[in-house]
Scaffold this motif. Structure first.
Motif, PDB file in Angstrom:
ATOM      1  N   LYS A 169       0.991  -1.272  -0.182  1.00 36.45           N
ATOM      2  CA  LYS A 169      -0.049   0.433  -0.071  1.00 36.45           C
ATOM      3  C   LYS A 169       0.691   2.017   0.021  1.00 36.45           C
ATOM      4  O   LYS A 169       0.007   2.210  -0.556  1.00 36.45           O
ATOM      5  N   THR A 170       1.437   1.263   0.379  1.00 33.32           N
ATOM      6  CA  THR A 170       2.859   2.450   0.410  1.00 33.32           C
ATOM      7  C   THR A 170       3.143   2.863  -0.794  1.00 33.32           C
ATOM      8  O   THR A 170       3.243   4.322  -1.192  1.00 33.32           O
ATOM      9  N   THR A 203      -0.157   8.686   8.206  1.00 30.81           N
ATOM     10  CA  THR A 203       0.259   7.490   9.530  1.00 30.81           C
ATOM     11  C   THR A 203      -0.071   7.186  10.262  1.00 30.81           C
ATOM     12  O   THR A 203      -0.486   8.178  11.655  1.00 30.81           O
ATOM     13  N   LEU A 241       6.878   5.882  10.901  1.00 32.80           N
ATOM     14  CA  LEU A 241       6.403   5.475   9.765  1.00 32.80           C
ATOM     15  C   LEU A 241       5.811   6.498   8.942  1.00 32.80           C
ATOM     16  O   LEU A 241       6.340   6.091   7.365  1.00 32.80           O
ATOM     17  N   ASP A 271       8.413   5.725   5.432  1.00 32.15           N
ATOM     18  CA  ASP A 271       7.386   5.932   3.716  1.00 32.15           C
ATOM     19  C   ASP A 271       7.462   7.687   3.203  1.00 32.15           C
ATOM     20  O   ASP A 271       8.088   6.834   1.891  1.00 32.15           O
ATOM     21  N   TYR A 310       4.000  13.983   4.470  1.00 39.05           N
ATOM     22  CA  TYR A 310       3.684  12.408   5.560  1.00 39.05           C
ATOM     23  C   TYR A 310       4.087  13.251   6.651  1.00 39.05           C
ATOM     24  O   TYR A 310       4.278  13.977   7.209  1.00 39.05           O
ATOM     25  N   ASP A 328      -3.164   6.397   5.814  1.00 39.92           N
ATOM     26  CA  ASP A 328      -3.203   4.661   5.669  1.00 39.92           C
ATOM     27  C   ASP A 328      -3.168   4.378   7.464  1.00 39.92           C
ATOM     28  O   ASP A 328      -3.922   4.948   8.316  1.00 39.92           O
ATOM     29  N   GLY A 360       2.374  -1.476  10.175  1.00 40.05           N
ATOM     30  CA  GLY A 360       3.109  -0.874   8.866  1.00 40.05           C
ATOM     31  C   GLY A 360       4.564  -1.743   8.526  1.00 40.05           C
ATOM     32  O   GLY A 360       4.639  -1.139   7.707  1.00 40.05           O
TER      33      GLY A 360
END
Ligand code: ADP
Ligand code: MG
Length: 925
Positions: A108-109, A130, A135, A139, A176, A209, A522
């Motif tokens: 999914k990342t 996230t 994470l 990411d 992010y 996410d 994750g």
């Protein structure tokens, strides 16, 4: 029956929806040869080209195919990963503002990069959310390779950044960050005094996410920013003294519900006492002005009647320390909220500690509803599809897996007692160990993980600390090591980075990992371990060269060999020690196994003593088990039981959804008001000049004052001129001969209003003449904003208290929510009145002694988000782990590695050996 038959023939709605994406997948695939032929520069140049098209009015939807193809090509060139076709579909679902349900390990990342790229082309910024800082950083760096290649800027918001850094991160094309940090920034931004100080630049598109964790689990508690409040110890002590004067007829105690309420007589009795102490306003204790007093009376009553010294808390060194109800441990530093702790301190004659006041708060539901477009991804959403649809208007689309799923989900094994169950669990762990099959043991709480760890330790197993990256080193040789090294690790979702490392190696043959459902989120578990993570850990600081290449190869070969062994042993065994209240969390646990077509097994072990069985299992289940003949030390395995449990879980899920929905309804009331206030604030900040606004306020205040003392169409004899005179003095600081005016022939209220207004305007004009227009404009603006903030905070506290007492009020037939709504509206109206009056009163009196400060300081603030499962403050934990990473050398004890915090690989080892850390205590076996 008919339903499932029909689905077989026609396919489900979901199948049809997914099928509709395939033409676009084909189109993206068709572009591949053409893009492969481009140079890196040419590929990158497409970004500028897309941006121009968007600027010229092209729709994002029309650019989806070429943009996705571009991202895929960039991923191939940077990460060496080519988006699978199902990943393209996931990307389209996200772009449409829906939830893509994709199993763990489906990547999914990487999926997120597709819609992020496409939506960033507008230049307005895309947020990827996230569940923790680790994470977010991981990411952003990982996917940053693709974004940077394509000429996009990437920012990360983590704990501990200052405003300047945050602003830079939000200016990027992609940002992010965690839900906590983003929500925190939003609240803080709306307390700023100048627009340029705001760090966020809008809420356009967010991809969340692990969307179920954030929007369902975490959303049970709001995000709160608090700051210190003035000393109110007097107030608490006064109220406290009344409680011991109550007798039995004055209150009702309900032991089971742990509530205590005042009776009708009790209320009357207390009202008298409070009146004597001058704590009641107006004619009823239950009038809106007295909400706070009633709330604190209730808290004092609880402190006395529900809380027992040495059972619920102890008093030590003049402090009230909470005792945890489940573990019996003392919880120093933890405090009850809403004035309860202060009430306990007053009861125990301890010093009443200063309290914190909520300065701002928001639920995640309402934060994420700010976005123009919201999307989410997770492995487990379909069980909560109704909630996503209802509250967020988010649809759930199940995206098929890249490889067929072959995991064997076995029926539950049910035992009579917990002890029997745990014996069976340990036997299974040992069996896995002997066969070299990696096993992940899922528990529902840290306490249960610790209990299981203790049982294993008692049998000679060695627990590896989560900070020990060598936990599995003994297993890496495969062969004998996997079977003989009796080691295990316990993860409890606190040290995200180390836990991510350990969970990434949980697929090594012979690995035994005990984890709560939140731990290691994750990070997917790959059979044989994760080569990239091991390389970073073990040879990460080695310069590129033949030495490093050789070591990397050794690790990769080892991982490949271990993977064969793990596959041969049946893949990852997921062992659930209890069913969770929600099926979704059970599915999360099972989903750890069987990624990308790997073999694997999952199985839950239950006992009749489990919470879910005891509380929700119903008699039906008990009867069923008797019929099936459940015996001591024997387990029952039957599909009926799974079905029955699923029903029980569905019931609990529905109930929890109702609770969340109800909470949200209450919060919506405040949310509407918050929106108005925040919008107003921004508008005020945006205005160069608020003179017009404050002049309007002044005029309404004057009208209001005059109207209060001069009834419409009344003769001057009926006017309350003395009252008006006093109020004009008090509020506006004006001494005016109103009594003289009243004697004038033919005077009317209109005339009085005009004269007062004129005098007030003159005072303000004189100030402008004296201090200069520029300074006055500045002063007006800051007085306005500060008064607004001050009143808004008071208002928040009032709303909180109103919510606490609304249930207790004597409105038998009325709906508490409606009551709350109408009273909250009244309070809001009062707030606006007080704002006008407060601002006017201050400005009429203002004398400027020196140049105003360049910038108004924000009050000291703390952010909190209480994790609804563990009761811990996530933001305090994030701060602690950020601090822990920077332990000063002076605080490190040479003989105690637990005091070292994070040590750089190339630092001198804190043990004092003189060697580098990586060659000493930081060495990998
Ligand atoms: P999820 O979040 O869906 O559980 P992750 O994003 O953590 O999965 O990815 C799991 C693993 O799969 C990662 O190691 C990632 O590098 C790998 N992966 C994802 N997509 C691809 C792909 N298209 N090709 C090869 N590996 C991939
Ligand atoms: Mg993931």
């Amino acid at each position: 029956m008919i339903g499932s038959l029909a689905r077989k023939i026609f396919g489900s709605a979901n199948d049809r929806r997914v099928r509709a994406y395939y033409p676009k997948v084909e189109a993206i695939n068709a572009l591949e040869p053409e893009l492969e032929a481009l140079s890196d520069e040419q590929l990158r140049a497409r970004t500028e080209d897309f941006r121009k098209q968007v600027a010229n009015g092209a729709l994002l939807d029309d650019l989806l195919v070429p943009a996705f193809a571009t991202v895929r090509e960039a991923a191939k060139r940077t990460l060496g990963q080519r988006h699978f076709d199902v990943q393209l579909i996931g990307g389209m679902v996200l772009h449409e503002g829906a939830i893509a349900e994709m199993k763990t390990g489906e990547g999914k990342t990487l999926v997120a990069t597709l819609p992020v790229y496409l939506n960033s082309l507008t230049g307005k910024g895309v947020h990827v959310v996230t569940v923790n800082d680790y994470l977010a950083k991981r990411d952003a760096e990982w996917m940053g390779q693709i974004y940077n290649f394509l000429g996009l800027k990437v920012g990360v918001i983590v704990h501990g950044l200052d405003d300047e850094q945050r602003k830079v991160a939000y200016e990027c094309d992609v940002t992010y960050g965690t839900n906590n940090e983003l929500g925190f920034d939003y609240l803080r931004d709306n307390m700023k005094y100048e627009l340029p100080h705001m760090v966020q630049r809008g809420h356009i598109f967010a991809i969340v996410d692990e969307v179920d964790s954030i929007l369902v689990d975490e959303a049970r508690t709001p995000l709160i920013i608090s700051g210190p409040l003035d000393d109110r110890s007097e107030f608490y002590n006064t109220i406290d003294k009344f409680i011991p004067t109550l007798d039995k007829a004055h209150f009702d105690v309900d032991e089971k519900l742990r509530t205590v309420t005042l009776t009708e007589t009790g209320m009357e009795f207390l009202e008298g006492k409070l009146r004597e102490a001058d704590l009641v306003k107006g004619d009823s204790l239950y009038a809106i002005e007295n909400v706070s007093v009633v709330h604190h009376v209730n808290q004092a009553l609880r402190a006395h009647k529900m809380f027992q010294r040495d059972r619920d808390y102890i008093v030590k060194n003049d402090e009230v320390v909470i005792i945890d109800e489940f573990t019996g441990r003392m919880m120093p530093g933890r405090r009850y909220s809403e004035g309860l702790h202060q009430a306990l301190e007053a009861k125990e004659r301890a010093t009443v500690q200063p309290e914190n006041q909520t300065l701002a708060s928001i639920t995640f539901q309402n934060y994420f509803r700010l976005y123009d477009k919201l999307a989410g991804m997770t492995g487990t959403a379909s069980t909560e599809a109704d909630e996503f649809a209802d509250i967020y208007r988010l649809e759930v689309v199940e995206v098929p897996t890249n490889m067929p799923m072959v995991r064997d989900d076995q029926d539950d094994e049910v035992y009579r007692t917990g002890a029997e169950k745990y014996r069976a669990i340990i036997a299974l762990i040992k069996d896995c160990k002997e066969r070299g099959q990696p096993v992940l043991v899922g528990t529902t709480s840290i306490e249960k993980s610790e209990m299981l760890a203790q049982s294993l330790s008692n049998e000679g197993w060695e627990q590896h600390d989560f900070s020990d990256v060598n936990a599995f080193a003994k297993l890496y040789s495969g062969d004998g090591g996997a079977k003989n090294a009796l080691v295990f690790a316990v993860l409890n979702a606190r040290y995200h980075e180390q836990e991510a490392y350990i969970i990434s190696q949980a697929g090594v043959p012979g690995a035994v990992t005990i984890a709560t459902n939140m731990a290691g989120r994750g990070t997917d578990i790959q059979l044989g371990g994760n080569a990239d993570m091991r390389i970073r850990q073990e040879v990460g600081d080695l310069a590129a060269g033949p030495d490093r290449t050789a070591k990397e190869k050794k690790i990769r070969d080892e991982v490949a060999r271990l993977k064969e062994k793990a596959l041969a042993a049946g893949g990852l065994f997921v062992l659930g020690t209890e069913r969770h209240e929600a099926r979704r969390i059970d599915n999360q646990l099972r989903g750890r196994s069987g990624r990308q077509g790997d073999p694997g097994t999952s199985k839950f072990f239950l006992s009749l003593e489990d919470d879910l069985m005891r509380i929700f299992g119903s008699d039906q289940l008990g009867g069923m088990l008797t019929k099936l003949g459940l015996q001591e030390n024997e387990a029952i395995v039957h599909p009926w039981i799974n079905k029955a449990l699923e029903k029980a879980q569905q019931k609990v899920e529905a109930r929890n959804f109702d609770i969340r929905k109800n909470l949200l309804k209450f919060d919506d009331v405040m949310n509407d008001q918050r929106k108005v206030i925040f919008e107003q604030r921004i508008e005020l900040m945006r205005d160069d000049d608020v003179a017009e606004t404050v002049a309007d306020m002044r005029r309404s205040v004057v009208s209001e004052l005059v109207a209060r003392h001069i009834p419409q169409n009344a003769y001057p004899e009926q006017w309350d001129t003395p009252g008006l005179k006093i109020e004009l003095q008090n509020v506006l600081g004006l001494t005016l001969p109103v009594d003289e005016w009243a004697k004038e022939e033919g005077i009317a209220d209109e005339e009085v209003r005009e004269r007062v207004t004129r005098s007030a305007d003159e005072v303000m004009a004189a100030k402008v003449a004296k201090y200069g227009a520029e300074i006055m404009r500045y002063v007006e603006k800051s007085v306005l904003l500060q008064t607004l903030d001050h009143l808004w905070r008071e208002h928040l506290v009032m709303l909180d208290h109103l919510r606490q007492v609304i249930g207790f009020r004597g409105y038998a037939q009325r709906d508490p929510l409606n009551e709350y709504k109408s009273e909250a509206f009244q309070l809001f109206d009062t707030l606006l009145n007080r704002l006008r009056e407060g601002v006017t009163a201050q400005l009429m009196r203002i004398e400027i002694v020196q140049a105003p400060p360049a910038q108004t300081e924000l009050p000291p603030m703390q952010a909190h988000h209480i994790n609804p499962d563990t009761g811990e403050d996530e933001l305090a934990l994030a701060a602690a782990s950020a601090a822990e990473a920077r332990v000063a050398a002076a605080d490190r004890k040479t003989d105690d590695p637990s005091t070292w915090g994070k040590v750089g690989r190339n630092e001198v080892c804190p043990c004092g050996s003189g060697k580098k850390y990586k060659h000493c205590h930081g060495r990998f076996a």
